[in-house]
Design a protein around this motif. Structure first.
Motif, PDB file in Angstrom:
ATOM      1  N   ASN A 179      34.663   5.811  50.973  1.00 43.65           N
ATOM      2  CA  ASN A 179      33.941   6.070  52.217  1.00 43.65           C
ATOM      3  C   ASN A 179      34.288   5.079  53.320  1.00 43.65           C
ATOM      4  N   TYR A 180      34.741   3.873  52.935  1.00 46.04           N
ATOM      5  CA  TYR A 180      35.123   2.887  53.943  1.00 46.04           C
ATOM      6  C   TYR A 180      36.476   3.212  54.572  1.00 46.04           C
ATOM      7  N   LEU A 181      37.260   4.053  53.910  1.00 48.45           N
ATOM      8  CA  LEU A 181      38.622   4.329  54.371  1.00 48.45           C
ATOM      9  C   LEU A 181      38.810   5.731  54.944  1.00 48.45           C
ATOM     10  N   LYS A 182      37.935   6.649  54.598  1.00 51.27           N
ATOM     11  CA  LYS A 182      38.211   8.063  54.869  1.00 51.27           C
ATOM     12  C   LYS A 182      38.260   8.413  56.352  1.00 51.27           C
ATOM     13  N   PHE A 183      37.672   7.586  57.210  1.00 56.08           N
ATOM     14  CA  PHE A 183      37.642   7.927  58.636  1.00 56.08           C
ATOM     15  C   PHE A 183      38.896   7.458  59.388  1.00 56.08           C
ATOM     16  N   ASN A 184      39.627   6.504  58.831  1.00 58.25           N
ATOM     17  CA  ASN A 184      40.833   6.027  59.522  1.00 58.25           C
ATOM     18  C   ASN A 184      42.071   6.024  58.637  1.00 58.25           C
ATOM     19  N   THR A 185      41.982   6.614  57.445  1.00 59.44           N
ATOM     20  CA  THR A 185      43.099   6.622  56.504  1.00 59.44           C
ATOM     21  C   THR A 185      43.175   7.981  55.817  1.00 59.44           C
ATOM     22  N   LYS A 186      44.390   8.500  55.707  1.00 63.31           N
ATOM     23  CA  LYS A 186      44.586   9.749  54.977  1.00 63.31           C
ATOM     24  C   LYS A 186      44.683   9.429  53.491  1.00 63.31           C
ATOM     25  N   LEU A 187      43.657   9.832  52.747  1.00 66.67           N
ATOM     26  CA  LEU A 187      43.588   9.522  51.323  1.00 66.67           C
ATOM     27  C   LEU A 187      44.029  10.711  50.483  1.00 66.67           C
ATOM     28  N   LEU A 188      44.683  10.401  49.362  1.00 64.09           N
ATOM     29  CA  LEU A 188      45.066  11.414  48.383  1.00 64.09           C
ATOM     30  C   LEU A 188      44.127  11.319  47.187  1.00 64.09           C
ATOM     31  N   ALA A 189      44.045  12.404  46.443  1.00 68.18           N
ATOM     32  CA  ALA A 189      43.088  12.459  45.331  1.00 68.18           C
ATOM     33  C   ALA A 189      43.364  11.392  44.280  1.00 68.18           C
ATOM     34  N   ASN A 190      44.642  11.046  44.078  1.00 64.68           N
ATOM     35  CA  ASN A 190      44.991  10.084  43.032  1.00 64.68           C
ATOM     36  C   ASN A 190      45.185   8.657  43.555  1.00 64.68           C
ATOM     37  N   ASP A 191      44.793   8.381  44.806  1.00 57.97           N
ATOM     38  CA  ASP A 191      44.929   7.033  45.361  1.00 57.97           C
ATOM     39  C   ASP A 191      44.028   6.054  44.610  1.00 57.97           C
ATOM     40  N   ASP A 192      44.598   4.908  44.305  1.00 57.86           N
ATOM     41  CA  ASP A 192      43.837   3.818  43.699  1.00 57.86           C
ATOM     42  C   ASP A 192      43.297   2.947  44.836  1.00 57.86           C
ATOM     43  N   ILE A 193      41.992   2.805  44.933  1.00 58.35           N
ATOM     44  CA  ILE A 193      41.390   2.012  46.010  1.00 58.35           C
ATOM     45  C   ILE A 193      40.792   0.741  45.404  1.00 58.35           C
ATOM     46  N   VAL A 194      41.157  -0.396  45.970  1.00 57.69           N
ATOM     47  CA  VAL A 194      40.710  -1.687  45.450  1.00 57.69           C
ATOM     48  C   VAL A 194      40.180  -2.525  46.613  1.00 57.69           C
ATOM     49  N   TYR A 195      39.783  -3.764  46.319  1.00 56.70           N
ATOM     50  CA  TYR A 195      39.270  -4.616  47.393  1.00 56.70           C
ATOM     51  C   TYR A 195      39.497  -6.092  47.077  1.00 56.70           C
ATOM     52  N   ASP A 196      39.590  -6.884  48.137  1.00 60.32           N
ATOM     53  CA  ASP A 196      39.656  -8.344  48.056  1.00 60.32           C
ATOM     54  C   ASP A 196      38.434  -8.918  48.756  1.00 60.32           C
ATOM     55  N   GLU A 197      37.849  -9.930  48.182  1.00 57.02           N
ATOM     56  CA  GLU A 197      36.807 -10.677  48.874  1.00 57.02           C
ATOM     57  C   GLU A 197      37.462 -11.844  49.597  1.00 57.02           C
ATOM     58  N   ILE A 198      37.262 -11.937  50.899  1.00 54.79           N
ATOM     59  CA  ILE A 198      37.859 -13.011  51.687  1.00 54.79           C
ATOM     60  C   ILE A 198      37.072 -14.290  51.431  1.00 54.79           C
ATOM     61  N   GLU A 199      37.762 -15.297  50.928  1.00 57.72           N
ATOM     62  CA  GLU A 199      37.107 -16.546  50.550  1.00 57.72           C
ATOM     63  C   GLU A 199      36.416 -17.215  51.741  1.00 57.72           C
ATOM     64  N   ASN A 200      35.173 -17.633  51.524  1.00 58.08           N
ATOM     65  CA  ASN A 200      34.366 -18.337  52.529  1.00 58.08           C
ATOM     66  C   ASN A 200      34.075 -17.486  53.767  1.00 58.08           C
ATOM     67  N   GLN A 201      34.198 -16.180  53.648  1.00 55.96           N
ATOM     68  CA  GLN A 201      33.881 -15.269  54.741  1.00 55.96           C
ATOM     69  C   GLN A 201      33.009 -14.144  54.193  1.00 55.96           C
ATOM     70  N   ASP A 202      32.135 -13.612  55.019  1.00 58.70           N
ATOM     71  CA  ASP A 202      31.284 -12.496  54.593  1.00 58.70           C
ATOM     72  C   ASP A 202      32.001 -11.177  54.861  1.00 58.70           C
ATOM     73  N   ILE A 203      33.242 -11.098  54.345  1.00 58.65           N
ATOM     74  CA  ILE A 203      34.099  -9.944  54.617  1.00 58.65           C
ATOM     75  C   ILE A 203      34.785  -9.512  53.330  1.00 58.65           C
ATOM     76  N   VAL A 204      34.930  -8.206  53.167  1.00 58.98           N
ATOM     77  CA  VAL A 204      35.682  -7.633  52.045  1.00 58.98           C
ATOM     78  C   VAL A 204      36.768  -6.724  52.617  1.00 58.98           C
ATOM     79  N   SER A 205      37.995  -6.878  52.137  1.00 64.53           N
ATOM     80  CA  SER A 205      39.100  -6.014  52.557  1.00 64.53           C
ATOM     81  C   SER A 205      39.279  -4.902  51.526  1.00 64.53           C
TER      82      SER A 205
END
Length: 274
Positions: free
Chosen positions: A103-129
């Motif tokens: 849901n975080y990607l679907k509005f600005n990224t063309k996703l495929l059914a088999n796409d692997d979606i992952v995330y990084d937590e930015i150290e010392n920041q309240d942000i997740v990539s």
């Protein structure tokens, strides 16, 4: 009794202190090997593509580069893979739910059914990539090196820039690559903005910077613009920026005081040394 170490064992022992970092994108790829005992970059190389590639061809290019430098015959204490693509979104931790990645990607990224979606937590920041990695590249690296670390270029670049001396005022950093730029605005060790842009002309390049200044209400006469990567003071991109933004400079990011072989200085990608 003293145990004798053979030449092969000595080489294996030396290799155990070397780290391999790789960055891949559809516009090119690069790698570096760091000897952590002497803090020295012993080998690096970069390949730029004339036109945007595909994940399939990207893997072929990576295999060719590895064969050129006999990378698969070496052993490393750590392997890091950095994925550079625009299939990402930065999400405030307060709004992050690992069960809602698509849901975080679907509005600005063309996703495929088999796409692997992952995330990084930015150290010392309240942000997740949140991002889509090149899965075929991940599989190739795992097959050849076993367990390894991978992250998005947004995480790698932000970690690199957050090592810089903090400033109470906003600073705009622009990492310049072939046909693309990454733009970061920091203030007091906080990330105000990160984004990637494709550019074809110097006017494109300038537009994205000035548009960012406008949106964040940054004063072009007072806010520092720090450029690094594929740019030098006095070249066309630099002079174009200086026409509209007065506090422009080219700088070298802090990179843990690594030394370099002479032939590696031009090819190194400093986001790999974060």
């Amino acid at each position: 009794m003293t145990e004798k170490i053979t030449n092969n064992e000595e080489k294996s022992l030396l290799n155990s202190f070397k780290k391999l970092s790789i960055q891949i994108s559809l516009n090119g790829l690069s790698f570096c090997i760091v000897d952590t005992v002497v803090n020295k970059v012993v080998l690096s190389d970069t390949v730029l593509f004339k036109i945007e590639s595909t994940p399939y061809l990207l893997l072929k290019e990576l295999k060719t580069l590895f064969e050129k430098h006999n990378i698969l015959t070496k052993k490393f204490s750590e392997v890091l893979l950095v994925h550079k693509n625009n299939l990402f979104s930065l999400v405030p931790k307060a709004l992050f739910d690992k069960n809602e990645l698509a849901n975080y990607l679907k509005f600005n990224t063309k996703l495929l059914a088999n796409d692997d979606i992952v995330y990084d937590e930015i150290e010392n920041q309240d942000i997740v990539s949140v991002y889509v990695p090149f899965t075929n590249i991940n599989n190739y690296i795992f097959d050849n090196f076993g367990e390894f670390e991978f992250k998005h270029s947004s995480s790698a670049l932000l970690q690199t820039l957050l090592l810089q001396k903090p400033s109470s005022k906003s600073i705009c950093y622009v990492y310049v690559a072939e046909r693309e730029l990454e733009l970061v605005v920091l203030a007091q060790k906080k990330v105000l903005l990160y984004n990637q842009f494709q550019y074809r002309t110097k006017e494109d390049f300038l537009y994205y910077i000035l548009f960012t200044f406008e949106q964040l209400q940054l004063d072009p006469k007072n806010v520092k613009l720090k450029l690094f990567g594929k740019i030098e003071e006095g070249d066309e991109l630099f002079e174009t920026c200086y026409t509209y933004i007065k506090k422009v400079s080219v700088f070298l990011p802090k990179h843990n005081s690594y030394s370099f072989e002479e032939e590696n200085k031009e090819s190194i990608d400093f986001t790999l040394l974060n």
